[in-house]
Design a protein around this motif. Structure first.
Motif, PDB file in Angstrom:
ATOM      1  N   ASN A 143      -4.334   4.816  -4.309  1.00  0.00           N
ATOM      2  CA  ASN A 143      -4.723   5.322  -5.627  1.00  0.00           C
ATOM      3  C   ASN A 143      -4.217   6.742  -5.852  1.00  0.00           C
ATOM      4  O   ASN A 143      -3.814   7.098  -6.958  1.00  0.00           O
ATOM      5  N   ALA A 144      -4.221   7.552  -4.807  1.00  0.00           N
ATOM      6  CA  ALA A 144      -3.726   8.928  -4.932  1.00  0.00           C
ATOM      7  C   ALA A 144      -2.226   8.930  -5.223  1.00  0.00           C
ATOM      8  O   ALA A 144      -1.749   9.714  -6.044  1.00  0.00           O
ATOM      9  N   GLN A 145      -1.474   8.044  -4.561  1.00  0.00           N
ATOM     10  CA  GLN A 145      -0.040   7.959  -4.832  1.00  0.00           C
ATOM     11  C   GLN A 145       0.226   7.471  -6.256  1.00  0.00           C
ATOM     12  O   GLN A 145       1.123   7.972  -6.932  1.00  0.00           O
ATOM     13  N   TYR A 173       2.298   9.393  -9.196  1.00  0.00           N
ATOM     14  CA  TYR A 173       3.402   8.788  -9.942  1.00  0.00           C
ATOM     15  C   TYR A 173       3.194   8.964 -11.447  1.00  0.00           C
ATOM     16  O   TYR A 173       4.125   9.274 -12.186  1.00  0.00           O
ATOM     17  N   VAL A 174       1.957   8.777 -11.904  1.00  0.00           N
ATOM     18  CA  VAL A 174       1.658   8.936 -13.334  1.00  0.00           C
ATOM     19  C   VAL A 174       1.851  10.393 -13.750  1.00  0.00           C
ATOM     20  O   VAL A 174       2.458  10.679 -14.788  1.00  0.00           O
TER      21      VAL A 174
END
Length: 59
Positions: free
Chosen positions: A28-30, A34-35
């Motif tokens: 989720n952190a990655q 990315y967003v």
């Protein structure tokens, strides 16, 4: 380095193949990073287009 001898005495070298592994899905952190990177890139492109239009004097 692995090699084989072909007929006629020629040596044939082979590249060492890398270890194969399966990719893991992003955390989720990655995904969040990315967003954020995508939004920052879009803002940068929009700002560059705005500056180009403003400098060109196009109406």
């Amino acid at each position: 380095m692995p090699y084989t001898t072909e007929e006629g005495g020629r040596l044939n070298n082979f590249a060492v193949e890398p270890k194969v592994y399966t990719a893991e899905p992003p955390s989720n952190a990655q995904k969040r990073n990315y967003v954020i990177g995508g939004v920052a890139g879009a803002v940068l492109v929009a700002a560059l287009v705005f500056v180009a239009v403003a400098v060109s004097g196009a109406s």
